[in-house]
Design an enzyme around this catalytic site. Structure first.
Site, PDB file in Angstrom:
ATOM      1  N   GLU A 132      62.824  17.019 184.691  1.00  0.00           N
ATOM      2  CA  GLU A 132      64.060  16.283 184.995  1.00  0.00           C
ATOM      3  C   GLU A 132      65.181  16.668 184.042  1.00  0.00           C
ATOM      4  OE1 GLU A 132      64.321  14.891 187.729  1.00  0.00           O
ATOM      5  OE2 GLU A 132      62.185  14.897 188.194  1.00  0.00           O
ATOM      6  N   HIS A 135      66.828  19.807 185.113  1.00  0.00           N
ATOM      7  CA  HIS A 135      67.876  19.561 186.118  1.00  0.00           C
ATOM      8  C   HIS A 135      69.194  19.206 185.432  1.00  0.00           C
ATOM      9  CE1 HIS A 135      65.895  19.975 189.936  1.00  0.00           C
ATOM     10  NE2 HIS A 135      64.999  19.036 189.686  1.00  0.00           N
TER      11      HIS A 135
END
Length: 283
Positions: A132, A135
């Site tokens: 994550e 990202h």
């Protein structure tokens, strides 16, 4: 810069789609009204879409006091990634999943479900949160969150086109075939946009997450576990808001019909193979 350009192109494409639907609904007046709505939605999406998505999932913010182990894990990974500390959220959902949101690394948030914390080991969860944060570092989060918000708006506008489209003198739909096409094709166009921007960046986030955590095998193991558990545990919030599915580390939708056809995630098996190929000692 490239992702900012992609976001601008996405906003322009969705604005054009809004105007086309508005034109079918009410001619030039409808087109101008749709343009005004699109401009307002673009502004809202840029500044507030992350808050909207977190609210959809009833995410609650945690800190070093309320969730010390999880918070410090994210803090350590953010330092390894060279990122500002994101806000950290927990979602009370049994389905194992996680996502990142925000408009840039300085205004980012990461969220994980209580289900994923129960299912995964600490090492595996660390791999997921590194994914994550990848990202965030790749600046995927803006286009991901904006596309989720705008796709939902397109679906809503398409339904309005079907229900409140132009009427003839007797009150019947002026062009029911066009209205039906708009209702079917507009959400499909939104799904295609999301699919196009989602699959390649999942591979890149897997690679980046493995580099941040230094443990590609842990992320590969986490993906296999999430894939196995997620199929049997529905994620109610995602089913209510399917446009947000592309934000998750694993597709949370049940997969029937068009949902399965236009999956925003690459095959788990291929993701795992790529990660294992990165592991030390891999042939």
């Amino acid at each position: 810069m490239f992702n900012l350009m992609k976001t601008a192109i996405l906003m322009a494409a969705i604005t054009a789609l809004f105007m086309a639907i508005g034109s079918l609904m009410g001619g030039q007046t409808g087109m101008m009204l749709a343009l005004a709505v699109a401009v307002a939605m673009n502004f809202f999406s840029y500044w507030f879409s992350d808050k909207m998505v977190l609210k959809m999932y009833n995410a609650r913010e945690v800190d070093a006091t309320s969730a010390p182990q999880f918070y410090r894990m994210v803090q350590d990974l953010a330092q390894r990634a060279g990122l500002p500390m994101p806000r950290v959220y927990v979602i009370d959902e049994d389905a194992p999943n996680a996502f990142a949101t925000g408009r840039n690394p300085e205004h980012a948030a990461v969220a994980a479900t209580t289900g994923i914390m129960r299912v995964l080991s600490e090492r595996e969860l660390r791999g997921v949160m590194a994914h994550e944060l990848a990202h965030v570092r790749h600046r995927d989060i803006l286009i991901s969150t904006v596309s989720a918000t705008m796709a939902g708006a397109i679906s809503m506008l398409a339904n309005f086109a079907m229900i409140f489209g132009g009427r003839d003198s007797e009150g019947r739909p002026a062009n029911p075939i066009v209205g039906l096409l708009v209702m079917l094709l507009a959400p499909l166009a939104a799904s295609l946009i999301q699919m196009a921007i989602s699959r390649s960046r999942e591979f890149e986030a897997d690679r980046g997450g493995a580099e941040i955590s230094g443990d590609p095998r842990a992320l590969a193991s986490a993906l296999e576990k999430i894939h196995a558990y997620a199929r049997g545990i529905p994620m109610a919030a995602a089913e209510r808001h399917p446009e947000t599915a592309q934000m998750m580390i694993m597709n949370p939708l049940s997969g029937g019909g068009l949902r399965g056809l236009f999956s925003t995630h690459p095959a788990t098996e291929e993701r795992v193979q790529r990660l294992l190929a990165m592991a030390p000692g891999a042939q």
